[in-house]
Design a protein around this motif. Structure first.
Motif, PDB file in Angstrom:
ATOM      1  N   PRO A  84       0.744  -1.372   0.045  1.00  0.00           N
ATOM      2  CA  PRO A  84       0.054  -0.069   0.050  1.00  0.00           C
ATOM      3  C   PRO A  84       0.872   1.324   0.012  1.00  0.00           C
ATOM      4  CG  PRO A  84       0.105  -0.932   2.378  1.00  0.00           C
ATOM      5  CD  PRO A  84       0.789  -1.684   1.378  1.00  0.00           C
ATOM      6  N   SER A  85       2.270   1.104  -0.093  1.00  0.00           N
ATOM      7  CA  SER A  85       3.163   2.385  -0.297  1.00  0.00           C
ATOM      8  C   SER A  85       2.755   3.116  -1.919  1.00  0.00           C
ATOM      9  CB  SER A  85       4.372   2.105  -0.185  1.00  0.00           C
ATOM     10  OG  SER A  85       4.863   1.817   1.177  1.00  0.00           O
ATOM     11  N   GLY A  86       3.131   4.156  -1.995  1.00  0.00           N
ATOM     12  CA  GLY A  86       3.011   4.722  -3.218  1.00  0.00           C
ATOM     13  C   GLY A  86       2.173   6.041  -3.318  1.00  0.00           C
ATOM     14  N   LEU A  87       1.755   6.273  -4.590  1.00  0.00           N
ATOM     15  CA  LEU A  87       0.827   7.524  -4.795  1.00  0.00           C
ATOM     16  C   LEU A  87      -0.681   7.147  -5.163  1.00  0.00           C
ATOM     17  CD1 LEU A  87       1.001  10.438  -5.622  1.00  0.00           C
ATOM     18  CD2 LEU A  87       1.772   9.834  -8.045  1.00  0.00           C
ATOM     19  N   TYR A  88      -1.428   8.211  -4.410  1.00  0.00           N
ATOM     20  CA  TYR A  88      -3.029   8.055  -4.551  1.00  0.00           C
ATOM     21  C   TYR A  88      -3.446   9.155  -4.833  1.00  0.00           C
ATOM     22  CZ  TYR A  88      -2.123   3.585  -2.442  1.00  0.00           C
ATOM     23  OH  TYR A  88      -1.834   2.062  -2.238  1.00  0.00           O
ATOM     24  N   ARG A  89      -4.610   9.039  -5.670  1.00  0.00           N
ATOM     25  CA  ARG A  89      -5.119  10.552  -5.870  1.00  0.00           C
ATOM     26  C   ARG A  89      -6.500  10.343  -5.971  1.00  0.00           C
ATOM     27  NH1 ARG A  89      -3.836  15.039  -9.470  1.00  0.00           N
ATOM     28  NH2 ARG A  89      -5.622  15.597 -11.181  1.00  0.00           N
ATOM     29  N   ALA A  90      -7.367  11.606  -5.883  1.00  0.00           N
ATOM     30  CA  ALA A  90      -8.994  11.546  -6.018  1.00  0.00           C
ATOM     31  C   ALA A  90      -9.525  12.945  -6.416  1.00  0.00           C
ATOM     32  CB  ALA A  90      -9.441  11.338  -4.457  1.00  0.00           C
ATOM     33  N   THR A  91     -10.441  12.723  -7.359  1.00  0.00           N
ATOM     34  CA  THR A  91     -10.865  14.014  -7.945  1.00  0.00           C
ATOM     35  C   THR A  91     -12.186  13.986  -7.870  1.00  0.00           C
ATOM     36  OG1 THR A  91     -10.671  13.235 -10.239  1.00  0.00           O
ATOM     37  CG2 THR A  91      -8.875  14.530  -9.506  1.00  0.00           C
ATOM     38  N   ALA A  92     -13.150  15.210  -8.002  1.00  0.00           N
ATOM     39  CA  ALA A  92     -14.499  15.025  -7.997  1.00  0.00           C
ATOM     40  C   ALA A  92     -14.942  16.560  -8.259  1.00  0.00           C
ATOM     41  CB  ALA A  92     -15.150  14.225  -6.578  1.00  0.00           C
ATOM     42  N   GLN A  93     -16.246  16.754  -8.489  1.00  0.00           N
ATOM     43  CA  GLN A  93     -16.990  18.036  -8.496  1.00  0.00           C
ATOM     44  C   GLN A  93     -17.824  18.210  -7.264  1.00  0.00           C
ATOM     45  OE1 GLN A  93     -15.173  19.684 -11.708  1.00  0.00           O
ATOM     46  NE2 GLN A  93     -17.158  20.681 -11.018  1.00  0.00           N
ATOM     47  N   VAL A  94     -17.592  19.281  -6.694  1.00  0.00           N
ATOM     48  CA  VAL A  94     -18.145  19.593  -5.131  1.00  0.00           C
ATOM     49  C   VAL A  94     -18.619  20.831  -5.291  1.00  0.00           C
ATOM     50  CG1 VAL A  94     -17.785  19.623  -2.804  1.00  0.00           C
ATOM     51  CG2 VAL A  94     -16.700  17.813  -4.076  1.00  0.00           C
ATOM     52  N   ARG A  95     -19.956  21.022  -5.290  1.00  0.00           N
ATOM     53  CA  ARG A  95     -20.462  22.478  -5.032  1.00  0.00           C
ATOM     54  C   ARG A  95     -20.135  23.356  -6.175  1.00  0.00           C
ATOM     55  NH1 ARG A  95     -19.214  20.997   0.245  1.00  0.00           N
ATOM     56  NH2 ARG A  95     -17.530  22.202   0.292  1.00  0.00           N
ATOM     57  N   GLY A  96     -20.069  22.659  -7.435  1.00  0.00           N
ATOM     58  CA  GLY A  96     -19.651  23.701  -8.554  1.00  0.00           C
ATOM     59  C   GLY A  96     -18.160  23.592  -8.949  1.00  0.00           C
ATOM     60  N   ALA A  97     -17.356  23.185  -7.608  1.00  0.00           N
ATOM     61  CA  ALA A  97     -15.846  23.538  -8.075  1.00  0.00           C
ATOM     62  C   ALA A  97     -15.216  22.122  -8.095  1.00  0.00           C
ATOM     63  CB  ALA A  97     -15.488  24.070  -6.708  1.00  0.00           C
ATOM     64  N   LYS A  98     -13.758  22.122  -8.586  1.00  0.00           N
ATOM     65  CA  LYS A  98     -13.243  20.981  -8.719  1.00  0.00           C
ATOM     66  C   LYS A  98     -12.461  20.445  -7.341  1.00  0.00           C
ATOM     67  CE  LYS A  98      -9.709  18.388 -11.553  1.00  0.00           C
ATOM     68  NZ  LYS A  98      -8.751  18.492 -12.683  1.00  0.00           N
ATOM     69  N   LEU A  99     -12.503  19.354  -6.963  1.00  0.00           N
ATOM     70  CA  LEU A  99     -12.047  18.811  -5.713  1.00  0.00           C
ATOM     71  C   LEU A  99     -10.873  18.246  -6.270  1.00  0.00           C
ATOM     72  CD1 LEU A  99     -11.471  18.435  -2.635  1.00  0.00           C
ATOM     73  CD2 LEU A  99     -13.079  16.450  -2.985  1.00  0.00           C
ATOM     74  N   ARG A 100      -9.462  18.321  -5.742  1.00  0.00           N
ATOM     75  CA  ARG A 100      -8.309  17.435  -6.017  1.00  0.00           C
ATOM     76  C   ARG A 100      -7.491  17.149  -4.741  1.00  0.00           C
ATOM     77  NH1 ARG A 100      -3.537  19.451  -6.695  1.00  0.00           N
ATOM     78  NH2 ARG A 100      -4.404  21.559  -7.088  1.00  0.00           N
ATOM     79  N   ALA A 101      -7.348  15.904  -4.588  1.00  0.00           N
ATOM     80  CA  ALA A 101      -6.641  15.366  -3.437  1.00  0.00           C
ATOM     81  C   ALA A 101      -5.411  14.586  -3.855  1.00  0.00           C
ATOM     82  CB  ALA A 101      -7.297  14.748  -2.309  1.00  0.00           C
ATOM     83  N   GLY A 102      -4.328  14.706  -3.198  1.00  0.00           N
ATOM     84  CA  GLY A 102      -3.271  13.663  -3.466  1.00  0.00           C
ATOM     85  C   GLY A 102      -2.690  13.118  -2.105  1.00  0.00           C
ATOM     86  N   TRP A 103      -2.248  11.856  -2.345  1.00  0.00           N
ATOM     87  CA  TRP A 103      -1.529  11.284  -1.008  1.00  0.00           C
ATOM     88  C   TRP A 103      -0.247  10.518  -1.583  1.00  0.00           C
ATOM     89  CZ3 TRP A 103      -6.693  10.959  -1.883  1.00  0.00           C
ATOM     90  CH2 TRP A 103      -7.805  11.736  -0.910  1.00  0.00           C
ATOM     91  N   ILE A 104       0.818  10.561  -0.391  1.00  0.00           N
ATOM     92  CA  ILE A 104       2.364   9.679  -0.786  1.00  0.00           C
ATOM     93  C   ILE A 104       2.312   8.990   0.426  1.00  0.00           C
ATOM     94  CG2 ILE A 104       4.537   9.720  -1.069  1.00  0.00           C
ATOM     95  CD1 ILE A 104       4.264  12.628  -2.306  1.00  0.00           C
ATOM     96  N   ARG A 105       2.343   7.650   0.210  1.00  0.00           N
ATOM     97  CA  ARG A 105       2.778   6.924   1.454  1.00  0.00           C
ATOM     98  C   ARG A 105       4.053   6.266   1.219  1.00  0.00           C
ATOM     99  NH1 ARG A 105      -1.779   2.812   3.389  1.00  0.00           N
ATOM    100  NH2 ARG A 105      -0.746   2.916   4.986  1.00  0.00           N
ATOM    101  N   VAL A 106       4.930   6.042   2.157  1.00  0.00           N
ATOM    102  CA  VAL A 106       6.358   5.657   2.073  1.00  0.00           C
ATOM    103  C   VAL A 106       6.407   4.697   3.457  1.00  0.00           C
ATOM    104  CG1 VAL A 106       7.494   7.074   0.577  1.00  0.00           C
ATOM    105  CG2 VAL A 106       7.574   7.400   3.059  1.00  0.00           C
ATOM    106  N   PRO A 107       7.172   3.600   3.308  1.00  0.00           N
ATOM    107  CA  PRO A 107       7.362   2.502   4.372  1.00  0.00           C
ATOM    108  C   PRO A 107       8.578   3.237   5.265  1.00  0.00           C
ATOM    109  CG  PRO A 107       8.155   1.740   2.673  1.00  0.00           C
ATOM    110  CD  PRO A 107       7.666   2.918   2.121  1.00  0.00           C
ATOM    111  N   ARG A 108       8.265   3.150   6.673  1.00  0.00           N
ATOM    112  CA  ARG A 108       9.467   3.508   7.657  1.00  0.00           C
ATOM    113  C   ARG A 108      10.187   2.362   7.909  1.00  0.00           C
ATOM    114  NH1 ARG A 108       5.096   4.982  11.591  1.00  0.00           N
ATOM    115  NH2 ARG A 108       4.171   6.891  11.168  1.00  0.00           N
ATOM    116  N   PRO A 109      11.496   2.682   8.053  1.00  0.00           N
ATOM    117  CA  PRO A 109      12.588   1.706   8.218  1.00  0.00           C
ATOM    118  C   PRO A 109      12.213   0.714   9.169  1.00  0.00           C
ATOM    119  CG  PRO A 109      13.709   3.856   7.792  1.00  0.00           C
ATOM    120  CD  PRO A 109      12.247   3.987   8.080  1.00  0.00           C
ATOM    121  N   GLY A 110      11.700   1.356  10.302  1.00  0.00           N
ATOM    122  CA  GLY A 110      11.331   0.610  11.537  1.00  0.00           C
ATOM    123  C   GLY A 110       9.812   0.041  11.516  1.00  0.00           C
ATOM    124  N   GLY A 111       9.141   0.245  10.434  1.00  0.00           N
ATOM    125  CA  GLY A 111       7.850  -0.341  10.372  1.00  0.00           C
ATOM    126  C   GLY A 111       6.779   0.614  10.238  1.00  0.00           C
TER     127      GLY A 111
END
Length: 233
Positions: free
Chosen positions: A157-184
């Motif tokens: 589940p590491s890596g890059l994620y994105r979500a888009t939508a139209q909300v109340r007439g405006a564009k919604l854009r969200a992005g996430w990055i997940r990377v593993p920690r060395p200790g877990g």
């Protein structure tokens, strides 16, 4: 009738002999002409010497090919001197990237060939990287800042994620990055915008990062790279 048989036979022989003599005289000048097909098939030494050797077609030179493209790879790591995270993914020569430090962020898109990725972001933002040995090494420039990074290869589940939508007439854009920690566990950073306004962004589900989340009062579905890379090109 039986008595005439020998005479007819002798006469026929005489006529045949005469005919052969005439045929010999007629055929003599033709000795210098080319042999017939049947004579050639006999394979006389003269014909063997005169026959041209079979031509040999030169081997075709291989056509030049473009630099090989990485079919699929995902990288995620830390930006040196900034504290933010960087994610880069390639799919058959297409490339997308995302930088975020919780305050500023930038999406990049471009291409990859021969282990080199070159991507452009908004305005003068740029990202370049060399891919190999299980990591991406490169630099990025965003909003006047320039940093370097080394991002190891990662898997979900590491890596890059994105979500888009139209909300109340405006564009919604969200992005996430997940990377593993060395200790877990995982380090995660992200940003969301409704139109031009930055809004609060929730954390992704730890084990199922594509589980729907609520952003700006709307339920959205985060996608991994395979779900949005085409729409960004």
């Amino acid at each position: 009738m039986s008595r005439l048989g020998p005479f007819i036979t002798l006469a026929a022989g005489a006529v045949l002999a005469a005919g052969l003599g005439v045929a010999s005289v007629t055929a003599a000048p033709a000795a210098d002409t080319a042999p017939t097909t049947d004579t050639a098939a006999a394979g006389s030494p003269t014909e063997a010497a005169a026959a041209p050797s079979p031509s040999v077609s030169p081997s075709a030179s291989p056509a030049p090919t473009e630099a090989a493209k990485i079919p699929k790879a995902d990288y995620g790591g830390y930006v040196k001197g900034n504290g933010g995270l960087i994610a880069l993914s390639v799919r058959d020569g297409k490339a997308v990237g995302y930088f975020c430090d919780g305050r500023s962020e930038a999406w990049f898109k471009g291409g990859e060939a021969g282990g080199k990725a070159v991507l452009k972001g908004p305005g003068t933002a740029r990202l370049t990287a060399t891919l190999g040995d299980g990591r991406a090494r490169g630099s990025l420039s965003v909003g006047g800042g320039k940093w370097t990074f080394t991002a190891p290869a990662v898997v979900r589940p590491s890596g890059l994620y994105r979500a888009t939508a139209q909300v109340r007439g405006a564009k919604l854009r969200a992005g996430w990055i997940r990377v593993p920690r060395p200790g877990g566990g995982y380090d995660q950073v992200g940003a969301a915008f409704l139109g031009q306004d930055q809004v609060e962004i929730p954390r992704l589900d730890a084990g199922r990062p594509t589980t729907p989340v609520t952003v700006a009062g709307a339920t959205v579905l985060p996608k991994d790279v395979d779900g949005f890379i085409e729409e960004m090109q």
